[in-house]
Design an enzyme around this catalytic site. Sequence first.
Site, PDB file in Angstrom:
ATOM      1  N   ARG A  95      16.511  51.392  42.011  1.00 23.60           N
ATOM      2  CA  ARG A  95      15.937  52.290  41.004  1.00 23.60           C
ATOM      3  C   ARG A  95      17.050  53.256  40.586  1.00 23.60           C
ATOM      4  O   ARG A  95      17.953  53.553  41.374  1.00 23.60           O
ATOM      5  CB  ARG A  95      14.793  53.110  41.605  1.00 23.60           C
ATOM      6  CG  ARG A  95      13.599  52.296  42.082  1.00 23.60           C
ATOM      7  CD  ARG A  95      12.559  53.229  42.723  1.00 23.60           C
ATOM      8  NE  ARG A  95      11.359  52.513  43.130  1.00 23.60           N
ATOM      9  CZ  ARG A  95      11.089  52.106  44.378  1.00 23.60           C
ATOM     10  NH1 ARG A  95      11.946  52.348  45.350  1.00 23.60           N
ATOM     11  NH2 ARG A  95       9.967  51.465  44.648  1.00 23.60           N
ATOM     12  N   LYS A 120      11.331  55.709  47.077  1.00 18.10           N
ATOM     13  CA  LYS A 120      10.178  56.575  46.821  1.00 18.10           C
ATOM     14  C   LYS A 120       9.594  57.053  48.133  1.00 18.10           C
ATOM     15  O   LYS A 120       9.546  56.318  49.111  1.00 18.10           O
ATOM     16  CB  LYS A 120       9.117  55.801  46.042  1.00 18.10           C
ATOM     17  CG  LYS A 120       9.469  55.632  44.580  1.00 18.10           C
ATOM     18  CD  LYS A 120       8.291  55.062  43.808  1.00 18.10           C
ATOM     19  CE  LYS A 120       8.598  55.034  42.317  1.00 18.10           C
ATOM     20  NZ  LYS A 120       7.579  54.313  41.568  1.00 18.10           N
ATOM     21  N   HIS A 168      16.133  50.375  33.924  1.00 17.41           N
ATOM     22  CA  HIS A 168      15.145  49.706  34.772  1.00 17.41           C
ATOM     23  C   HIS A 168      15.138  48.194  34.531  1.00 17.41           C
ATOM     24  O   HIS A 168      14.740  47.422  35.397  1.00 17.41           O
ATOM     25  CB  HIS A 168      13.750  50.293  34.503  1.00 17.41           C
ATOM     26  CG  HIS A 168      12.806  50.124  35.653  1.00 17.41           C
ATOM     27  ND1 HIS A 168      12.860  50.898  36.782  1.00 17.41           N
ATOM     28  CD2 HIS A 168      11.802  49.235  35.853  1.00 17.41           C
ATOM     29  CE1 HIS A 168      11.918  50.505  37.629  1.00 17.41           C
ATOM     30  NE2 HIS A 168      11.264  49.496  37.092  1.00 17.41           N
ATOM     31  N   ARG A 220      17.055  46.299  37.182  1.00 14.18           N
ATOM     32  CA  ARG A 220      16.276  46.070  38.418  1.00 14.18           C
ATOM     33  C   ARG A 220      15.287  44.928  38.192  1.00 14.18           C
ATOM     34  O   ARG A 220      15.090  44.066  39.046  1.00 14.18           O
ATOM     35  CB  ARG A 220      15.546  47.370  38.770  1.00 14.18           C
ATOM     36  CG  ARG A 220      14.558  47.279  39.935  1.00 14.18           C
ATOM     37  CD  ARG A 220      14.096  48.696  40.260  1.00 14.18           C
ATOM     38  NE  ARG A 220      12.865  48.795  41.021  1.00 14.18           N
ATOM     39  CZ  ARG A 220      12.789  48.805  42.355  1.00 14.18           C
ATOM     40  NH1 ARG A 220      13.898  48.674  43.075  1.00 14.18           N
ATOM     41  NH2 ARG A 220      11.634  48.934  42.964  1.00 14.18           N
ATOM     42  N   HIS A 263       9.210  47.891  47.579  1.00 13.95           N
ATOM     43  CA  HIS A 263       7.801  48.063  47.205  1.00 13.95           C
ATOM     44  C   HIS A 263       6.951  48.144  48.467  1.00 13.95           C
ATOM     45  O   HIS A 263       7.063  47.296  49.334  1.00 13.95           O
ATOM     46  CB  HIS A 263       7.305  46.849  46.392  1.00 13.95           C
ATOM     47  CG  HIS A 263       7.831  46.805  44.990  1.00 13.95           C
ATOM     48  ND1 HIS A 263       7.936  45.638  44.261  1.00 13.95           N
ATOM     49  CD2 HIS A 263       8.277  47.790  44.171  1.00 13.95           C
ATOM     50  CE1 HIS A 263       8.420  45.907  43.065  1.00 13.95           C
ATOM     51  NE2 HIS A 263       8.644  47.202  42.984  1.00 13.95           N
ATOM     52  N   TYR A 316       6.270  40.487  39.002  1.00 12.51           N
ATOM     53  CA  TYR A 316       7.446  39.697  38.642  1.00 12.51           C
ATOM     54  C   TYR A 316       7.184  38.198  38.699  1.00 12.51           C
ATOM     55  O   TYR A 316       7.816  37.434  37.995  1.00 12.51           O
ATOM     56  CB  TYR A 316       8.629  40.073  39.548  1.00 12.51           C
ATOM     57  CG  TYR A 316       9.109  41.474  39.284  1.00 12.51           C
ATOM     58  CD1 TYR A 316       9.794  41.763  38.121  1.00 12.51           C
ATOM     59  CD2 TYR A 316       8.852  42.512  40.174  1.00 12.51           C
ATOM     60  CE1 TYR A 316      10.221  43.061  37.846  1.00 12.51           C
ATOM     61  CE2 TYR A 316       9.267  43.804  39.906  1.00 12.51           C
ATOM     62  CZ  TYR A 316       9.959  44.065  38.748  1.00 12.51           C
ATOM     63  OH  TYR A 316      10.379  45.336  38.478  1.00 12.51           O
TER      64      TYR A 316
END
Length: 294
Positions: free
Chosen positions: A149, A173, A239, A242, A265, A274
Site C-alpha cells: 500500500r 493497517k 494503488h 498493488r 488482508h 482479485y
Amino acid sequence: TMASGMNWMVDRFEESMLGIAPASRSAYRRDVESFATWAAEEGVGDPASVDRLVLRRYLAHLAGRGLAAATIRRRVAAVRRYFGWAVQRALVPSDPTLGVSVPAGSARLPRVLRADELSVMLDDPDPAPDEIALRDRAVLEVLYGSGLRVSELCGLTLSSIEPGARWVSVVGKGGRARRVPLSAPARIALERWARDGRDHLAGPAAGDALFVNRRGRPLSPRDVRRIVDRRSPVPTHPHALRHSFATHLLDGGADLRVVQELLGHTDVATTQIYTHVSRERLRSVYETSHPRAT
C-alpha cells in the site's frame, strides 16, 4: 493527523448524532476523519475550503482504490451528513456535497496495468536528475514487485529492508506487521538508491525514512502519486500497482491464501475481489483465443 484537528470539529460532529447507535456514530466519525486526512494531503486544511471539485477528486480517489460501491456510498453519506451539520453550525458557508452524485453500480477496481505499460514505467530511461530517477525506480519496483500500500511504502525505514535485501518488513493497517519478499529488480533498485541517491536528497527532517522527497523530508502519498503520474504512459493511480501485483500473481497460478498474506488482508474475502478480475480476464482471453469460444 489534521483530521482530528480543531478546524474540523469532529468531536462535536460525533456528539451531534445522539439518536444513532454508537457503532454507527464511530463509523461516521472514522469516515469523516479519513476524508479530512485525505483533504489535508491534498492541501485542503479545513472544511470551508472544500468545494465540489475537491469532492469529485475524492470520489475518483475512492474509486481508484478499488473500494466496493457500498463502501464508497457509506463514506460519501458520512461526508454529506458532516457538511449538513457544518452548514447548520456555520462552519462552512454552503454545502459542497449538493449536486455531487455517487456513480451508480459497482465501482470497478483500478485497471490492471498491461505488461507493456509496466515496462514503460519501470524500464524506460528516465530524464529526471540521477537521484530522483534512482528513487522513483526503487519506489515503483517495490510498489509493483511487493504489492505494498502507498502508506506502507511511505512508512518504510532504513531498517525495513532485511540484510541480504530479500525481504521487506512492512507495517500495514491497524499496525499489523508482515514480511514481504522483494523482487530481484526491486533489490537492485533499492541498493542503488541507498548507495547513490538517498544521502543526496535526505535532509535533517528525513529521520530514518527510506524514501525522501526533493525537500529532504519523508516521502508522502502525494509525492508517490506524482511519481506514478510522471512515469506512467496511461492515467493511473499508485494503488493500481498493488492491484496489478495481486492480479498477475493469481493469473500466474498463485494460491489465494498466499496472495492474502502477501497483501496483508485480514479477511480472504477482500483478496477474493482479485479472483473475479482474474476470472474476467480468463474469460476474455478464452473468447479471443479459442476457435470455438464464440
